[in-house]
Structure formats: structure tokens, C-alpha cells
Design an enzyme around this catalytic site. Structure first.
Site, PDB file in Angstrom:
ATOM      1  N   TRP A   1       0.793  -1.224   0.000  1.00 49.36           N
ATOM      2  CA  TRP A   1       0.000   0.000   0.000  1.00 49.36           C
ATOM      3  C   TRP A   1       0.830   1.281   0.000  1.00 49.36           C
ATOM      4  O   TRP A   1       0.305   2.362  -0.190  1.00 49.36           O
ATOM      5  CB  TRP A   1      -0.897   0.029   1.255  1.00 49.36           C
ATOM      6  CG  TRP A   1      -0.130  -0.324   2.500  1.00 49.36           C
ATOM      7  CD1 TRP A   1      -0.063  -1.551   3.096  1.00 49.36           C
ATOM      8  CD2 TRP A   1       0.725   0.534   3.268  1.00 49.36           C
ATOM      9  NE1 TRP A   1       0.786  -1.507   4.190  1.00 49.36           N
ATOM     10  CE2 TRP A   1       1.283  -0.241   4.315  1.00 49.36           C
ATOM     11  CE3 TRP A   1       1.071   1.891   3.180  1.00 49.36           C
ATOM     12  CZ2 TRP A   1       2.166   0.289   5.262  1.00 49.36           C
ATOM     13  CZ3 TRP A   1       1.964   2.416   4.109  1.00 49.36           C
ATOM     14  CH2 TRP A   1       2.493   1.616   5.135  1.00 49.36           C
ATOM     15  N   ASN A   2       2.163   1.175   0.213  1.00 51.53           N
ATOM     16  CA  ASN A   2       2.912   2.421   0.472  1.00 51.53           C
ATOM     17  C   ASN A   2       3.175   3.261  -0.774  1.00 51.53           C
ATOM     18  O   ASN A   2       3.253   4.496  -0.680  1.00 51.53           O
ATOM     19  CB  ASN A   2       4.204   2.140   1.248  1.00 51.53           C
ATOM     20  CG  ASN A   2       5.124   1.182   0.551  1.00 51.53           C
ATOM     21  OD1 ASN A   2       4.717   0.457  -0.357  1.00 51.53           O
ATOM     22  ND2 ASN A   2       6.368   1.164   0.961  1.00 51.53           N
TER      23      ASN A   2
ATOM     24  N   LYS B   1      -2.981  -8.342  -7.844  1.00 53.16           N
ATOM     25  CA  LYS B   1      -3.677  -8.267  -6.550  1.00 53.16           C
ATOM     26  C   LYS B   1      -3.082  -7.099  -5.765  1.00 53.16           C
ATOM     27  O   LYS B   1      -2.067  -7.241  -5.096  1.00 53.16           O
ATOM     28  CB  LYS B   1      -3.458  -9.593  -5.803  1.00 53.16           C
ATOM     29  CG  LYS B   1      -4.523  -9.977  -4.822  1.00 53.16           C
ATOM     30  CD  LYS B   1      -4.714  -9.047  -3.675  1.00 53.16           C
ATOM     31  CE  LYS B   1      -3.621  -9.016  -2.653  1.00 53.16           C
ATOM     32  NZ  LYS B   1      -3.801  -7.863  -1.702  1.00 53.16           N
ATOM     33  N   PRO B   2      -3.692  -5.917  -5.879  1.00 54.97           N
ATOM     34  CA  PRO B   2      -3.149  -4.765  -5.144  1.00 54.97           C
ATOM     35  C   PRO B   2      -3.480  -4.854  -3.662  1.00 54.97           C
ATOM     36  O   PRO B   2      -4.314  -5.662  -3.248  1.00 54.97           O
ATOM     37  CB  PRO B   2      -3.865  -3.578  -5.789  1.00 54.97           C
ATOM     38  CG  PRO B   2      -5.132  -4.130  -6.347  1.00 54.97           C
ATOM     39  CD  PRO B   2      -4.901  -5.586  -6.644  1.00 54.97           C
TER      40      PRO B   2
ATOM     41  N   SER C   1       6.019  -7.541   3.009  1.00 50.69           N
ATOM     42  CA  SER C   1       6.805  -7.867   4.200  1.00 50.69           C
ATOM     43  C   SER C   1       7.613  -9.151   3.998  1.00 50.69           C
ATOM     44  O   SER C   1       7.231 -10.040   3.229  1.00 50.69           O
ATOM     45  CB  SER C   1       5.870  -8.029   5.394  1.00 50.69           C
ATOM     46  OG  SER C   1       4.972  -9.082   5.149  1.00 50.69           O
TER      47      SER C   1
ATOM     48  N   GLU D   1      10.539  -8.387  -3.436  1.00 48.20           N
ATOM     49  CA  GLU D   1      11.030  -7.117  -2.882  1.00 48.20           C
ATOM     50  C   GLU D   1      10.496  -7.057  -1.464  1.00 48.20           C
ATOM     51  O   GLU D   1       9.310  -6.793  -1.251  1.00 48.20           O
ATOM     52  CB  GLU D   1      10.461  -5.924  -3.670  1.00 48.20           C
ATOM     53  CG  GLU D   1      10.896  -5.843  -5.109  1.00 48.20           C
ATOM     54  CD  GLU D   1      12.340  -5.423  -5.265  1.00 48.20           C
ATOM     55  OE1 GLU D   1      12.985  -5.088  -4.255  1.00 48.20           O
ATOM     56  OE2 GLU D   1      12.814  -5.438  -6.406  1.00 48.20           O
TER      57      GLU D   1
ATOM     58  N   CYS E   1      10.341   0.877   2.140  1.00 44.05           N
ATOM     59  CA  CYS E   1      11.348  -0.134   2.484  1.00 44.05           C
ATOM     60  C   CYS E   1      12.747   0.451   2.315  1.00 44.05           C
ATOM     61  O   CYS E   1      13.705  -0.070   2.868  1.00 44.05           O
ATOM     62  CB  CYS E   1      11.153  -1.398   1.666  1.00 44.05           C
ATOM     63  SG  CYS E   1      10.993  -1.062  -0.081  1.00 44.05           S
TER      64      CYS E   1
ATOM     65  N   GLU F   1      12.052  -2.924  11.235  1.00 48.76           N
ATOM     66  CA  GLU F   1      11.723  -1.846  10.301  1.00 48.76           C
ATOM     67  C   GLU F   1      10.694  -0.922  10.961  1.00 48.76           C
ATOM     68  O   GLU F   1       9.638  -1.379  11.383  1.00 48.76           O
ATOM     69  CB  GLU F   1      11.137  -2.489   9.041  1.00 48.76           C
ATOM     70  CG  GLU F   1      11.168  -1.615   7.838  1.00 48.76           C
ATOM     71  CD  GLU F   1      10.758  -2.380   6.566  1.00 48.76           C
ATOM     72  OE1 GLU F   1      10.077  -3.419   6.661  1.00 48.76           O
ATOM     73  OE2 GLU F   1      11.125  -1.902   5.470  1.00 48.76           O
TER      74      GLU F   1
ATOM     75  N   SER G   1      15.884   5.424  -5.886  1.00 50.27           N
ATOM     76  CA  SER G   1      14.896   4.894  -6.838  1.00 50.27           C
ATOM     77  C   SER G   1      14.981   5.619  -8.173  1.00 50.27           C
ATOM     78  O   SER G   1      14.966   6.845  -8.211  1.00 50.27           O
ATOM     79  CB  SER G   1      13.492   5.064  -6.262  1.00 50.27           C
ATOM     80  OG  SER G   1      13.440   4.491  -4.980  1.00 50.27           O
TER      81      SER G   1
END
Ligand code: ADP
Length: 486
Positions: free
Chosen positions: A159-160, A183-184, A238, A259, A293, A390, A450
Site C-alpha cells: 500500500w505504500n 492483486k493490489p 513484508s 522485494e 522499504c 523496520e 529509486s
């Protein structure tokens, strides 16, 4: 809610996309999407289950041979059209993202642009898939290598970064000629549904992209992972869920890209340009409110400059305006939900209970939304939970080191290996430390790494596989070798 907000919410499709059609879940169920700044419901979307997911995989499987046979230029042009549409609608898409995810509008706009760039990049890569022709060492045959689409893929995103996490998987899958079930994250489905609508508008044929929104991620996607029609899984999320998915992928020996979590160190050496280091630290920590992340999870600062660095960070962090991301002056939005807010608060409370000193923040914000104040902790006892876990929030713990060797050892003292940031003006040290740090990415004198043109990804428990760069499309291609006798 303003008229503009209502308009962008109304424009989003809210059903599942299967075989080119928007349709409700077979069960008829729907689920609510919240604005994390107000904790109120802003939309309801279809809540898919296994029957829907299997129908989506069926559509992807059926579309696969035809899609693989399309001209690369055609796939490239669909991506390029989608890039143009996203860019033209950036303001509306940014508002939509802020409403469901909370980040300030300026950050949502930056993400929309970043997300769109993956489509532009992969529209360029679609027509540059390499092959090889070689004479065998014995001279009696020819060795040809070619790349073919892996086949139907399952894409699972967090979701981030609701838009960019989608485009960096969908872009290369389209470019390579793979069909998809997407699948979001259940917390932010709206940006993904809007993205799917744009791809259909851009001419993506039915069945190539299927979208299943659901509140039951494991139950709904589990049977797909065990289905022989699926050939690949690409997951961002995660480490705990990633590990379970790697295990589940063994049954059909799926290609897998992961990831996962991070615990990024941010190293500041005494020879660094301290102004630049503070600037970079703010970006590395506060981009996305710390919910990334790649977010700097710990600052390791050389002893002689630690006091100065901590003072400057505290001044900058304390001055940030926290609030609903739709408001112009706001620089830090809410956390995504109550669970994440509780986690951040518990990590800070734990550090404080062990003796960490709060320089600013250290408490929740007010309001019905999930706010936490930008926080600087210095010093922080090394046995604090946030040293290894984290944080995923606006909290900057500052630790110190005495030598380069100690800095590298501290950076590597984690099971994660996504990214590290290093501030130094000594070129030799920059090279030595970059080579010694065990991560997939290193930022030298920059607080953000990024870039759609670069291979994003980690080592160790941060995962494997790369997104973006020349490497990104390889995740969606199988290599075939053909030997021809001469
Ligand atoms: P986060 O803590 O960032 O929400 P998760 O790993 O829980 O990370 O979620 C990332 C994505 O993985 C989301 O789309 C979520 O729905 C999905 N997910 C969570 N659990 C599972 C599971 N058991 N199987 C498949 N997908 C899952």
C-alpha cells in the site's frame, strides 16, 4: 469532502477486472476503503475471492498465447499511451492517491511521475529484448539464444506506493508479453483500479491484465500459486509474507521475484558535507513519511559530528507540518492505519524505556486519523527493537561510530540488505564502503536511489530479483537455447 475529491473518487472503477470486463465479486461482497487522515470510508470496492481469482487466471491463461505473439512495437505503444494518459491526469491521480494512502499531494504527484516513468522506460525496453547467435566451439553447430515471455504472472503489491509498485511490475510484464493477475493491497486499491482503467483505455487487449481486489489475500491467491497455469510470482511486501510465498511457490517451481523489508543504514562520516548530509537524511527518512522499504531506518554518525548532526535533524524534523495530505502546507501525512501507528508508537516507547533520549516528537498526533509526530531519538541504546526492526514511520534514531570499520560493521549488522546511504567527501572511502556494504543498492551523497532506469532490489532477507533498469524485463523472460546442426 470537497467536490474535487468526490469527482476523482466517483471516476474510479470499483469492480474486479476479469477478461476485459469490470464485474462485481462472485460473492457480491464489497469492502470499504478508508482515508487514513480522517479514518472515514471514502469508497467501497469488490471483495474478490478464490472463484474470482481463478476466473482471472483463466482469462490470463487464455490471453497468453495471443499476447506473446503480438509485435513488441505494439506492446511498446500501449505502454507509451498509458504513460501519456497518466501524465496528463497526474493531478487527479495524485489526489486519489492522497485520499486513500495519506501522503501529501506533492509527494503523490512525485510518485505519479515516478510510476509513469516505468511505463515510458519499459515501452523503450519492449523493442530491445536481446538474443544471440554463436558458432559452437567445435564449429559444427550454431547456438541461438532467444527470450520468451515467462507466461501468466501473479503480481502482489503493498500500500505504500500504490501506483509505482504496480507500474514497475505491470510495465515489464507488458513489455515482455506476459499476461497478469494483479492483486493490489487492500488498503489502497483505488489507484490500482484507476491504473487498470488507463491501460484498457490505452488499448491493452482483454485478459492481459486482470485485477482482483480482496480482503482475503492469502486465501484468494493461495490456489493460484498452486495452479500449473501460473508461471511466475512477483511480490512486494513484508519479509514474513514473502517467505511464506517463496515456500508456496516451490510446488509449481514458479519463477519468483521478491522485494521485501529493509533496515537501511545512513552513514555520515566526519568528512561529509554536513548540509548535504542533513538534506539527504531528511529525504531518506521522510519520503513517504518513512513508510518505505528504502527509508533510512538508522543513522550512524561519526562521533565528532554526531552532536551537530542530531541538532540539525531535530530542528528540521520539529519544523515539519503534519496533517491531512490534501492541505497545501502539509509536509507529513498520517500513517496508513491504526496497526502501523501502534507499531511505530511501540517501537519508540520501547527505545525510550531502554534509555533513548527524545529530541523531538515521540508521541502521536491529534485527530481521528493515524498521525505520529516526526521524531528524533539520540542517543539510542543498541538493544532497542528499532535497531533491528523496520520502523516504517517518521522516526529517526541516531547512533554513533568511531571508525570506518565500525561503520561498515554496523551497516551490515542486519538480516536485511536493500539499500544503504553513505555521506563522505573521500572518494576512496566511498568506493571501499560501497563495496563492503551488503545491500542491493547504495546511495553515495544522495538520499534517494529509486530510478526507473536502475535495477531496484535487495540481497539477504530483502529479497531477490530486480525492478527497473535493463534487468527489470529479464524477470518476465525465460531464456531458450536452440542448437542447429550444420
Ligand atoms: P504490509 O505489512 O506492507 O501490508 P504485507 O506483506 O502484509 O505487507 O502485504 C503486502 C501485500 O501482500 C498486500 O497486497 C497484501 O494483501 C498481500 N498479502 C498479505 N498476506 C498475503 C498472503 N498470505 N498471501 C498473498 N498475499 C498476501
Amino acid at each position: 469532502m470537497s467536490a474535487g475529491e468526490r469527482r476523482v473518487l466517483e471516476a474510479v472503477p470499483k469492480e474486479l477486472l476479469i477478461g476485459g470486463e469490470w464485474r462485481p465479486a462472485a460473492s457480491g461482497r464489497r469492502f470499504a476503503v478508508q482515508d487514513p487522515a480522517t479514518a472515514s470510508t471514502i469508497a467501497e470496492v469488490a471483495d474478490g475471492s478464490v472463484a474470482d481469482a481463478l476466473a482471472a487466471l483463466g482469462a490470463a491463461d487464455e490471453a497468453q498465447p495471443g499476447w506473446a505473439a503480438t509485435a513488441p512495437r505494439g506492446r511498446s505503444e500501449i505502454l507509451r499511451r498509458a504513460f501519456d494518459i497518466i501524465t496528463a491526469r497526474a493531478d487527479d491521480l495524485a489526489l486519489l492517491m492522497t485520499l486513500e494512502m495519506g501522503k501529501p499531494l506533492a509527494e503523490s504527484k512525485a510518485e505519479i511521475s515516478y510510476a509513469a516513468e516505468f511505463f515510458r522506460w519499459f515501452s523503450e525496453q519492449a523493442v530491445r529484448v536481446p538474443g544471440n547467435y554463436q558458432v559452437s566451439p567445435a564449429g559444427n553447430s550454431r547456438l541461438i539464444t532467444l527470450r520468451q515471455p515467462v507466461g501468466p504472472v501473479l503480481l502482489i503489491t503493498p500500500w505504500n506506493f500504490p501506483m509505482a509498485m504496480g507500474t514497475r511490475k505491470i510495465g515489464p510484464a507488458i513489455a515482455a508479453g506476459c499476461t497478469m493477475v494483479f492483486k493490489p493491497a487492500e488498503l489502497t486499491p483505488l489507484s490500482s483500479l484507476a491504473l487498470a482503467g488507463i491501460l484498457i483505455e490505452s488499448g491493452l487487449p482483454p485478459g492481459v491484465l486482470n485485477v482482483v481486489t480482496t480482503t482475503t489475500a492469502g486465501d484468494t491467491t493461495g490456489p493460484l500459486i498452486k495452479d500449473s497455469r501460473l508461471r511466475k510470482l512477483s511480490f512486494t511486501g513484508s519479509t514474513a509474507v514473502g517467505k511464506a510465498l517463496i515456500e508456496a511457490s516451490a510446488e509449481q517451481v514458479l519463477r519468483v521475484s521478491m522485494e521485501l523489508g529493509g533496515n537501511a543504514p545512513f552513514l555520515v562520516f566526519a568528512d561529509a558535507d554536513l548540509d548535504a548530509a542533513v538534506e539527504g537524511a531528511m529525504v531518506a527518512k521522510m519520503r513517504n513519511g518513512g513508510e518505505a522499504c528504502t527509508s533510512a531506518n538508522r543513522f550512524h554518525v561519526e562521533e565528532s559530528v554526531a552532536t551537530e548532526f542530531a541538532a540539525r535533524m531535530t530542528e528540521r524534523m520539529a519544523a515539519l507540518t503534519v496533517g491531512r495530505g490534501t492541505e497545501e502546507a502539509v509536509e507529513v501525512g498520517p500513517l496508513i492505519d491504526a496497526k502501523q501507528l501502534d507499531k511505530v508508537a511501540s517501537l519508540v516507547d520501547d527505545a525510550v524505556a531502554r534509555g533513548a533520549q527524545v529530541r523531538c516528537g515521540g508521541e502521536r498526533g491529534s485527530g481521528p486519523g493515524y498521525f505520529y509526530r516526526p521524531t528524533v531519538l539520540c542517543p539510542v541504546p543498541p538493544d532497542s527493537r528499532m535497531r533491528t526492526e523496520e520502523i516504517f514511520g517518521p522516526v529517526a534514531p541516531i547512533y554513533t561510530f568511531a571508525s570506518e570499520e565500525e561503520a561498515v560493521a554496523a551497516a551490515n549488522d542486519t538480516e536485511y540488505g536493500l539499500v544503504a546511504y553513505v555521506y563522505t567527501r573521500d572518494l576512496g572511502r566511498a568506493v571501499r564502503v560501497s563495496e563492503a556494504i551488503k545491500t542491493g543498492m547504495v546511495g553515495i551523497n544522495q538520499g534517494v536511489v529509486s530510478n526507473p532506469a536502475a535495477p531496484f532490489g535487495g540481497v539477504k532477507q530483502s529479497g531477490f530479483g530486480r525492478e527497473g533498469g535493463e534487468e527489470g524485463i529479464e524477470e518476465y523472460l525465460d531464456i531458450k537455447y536452440i542448437g542447429i546442426s550444420t
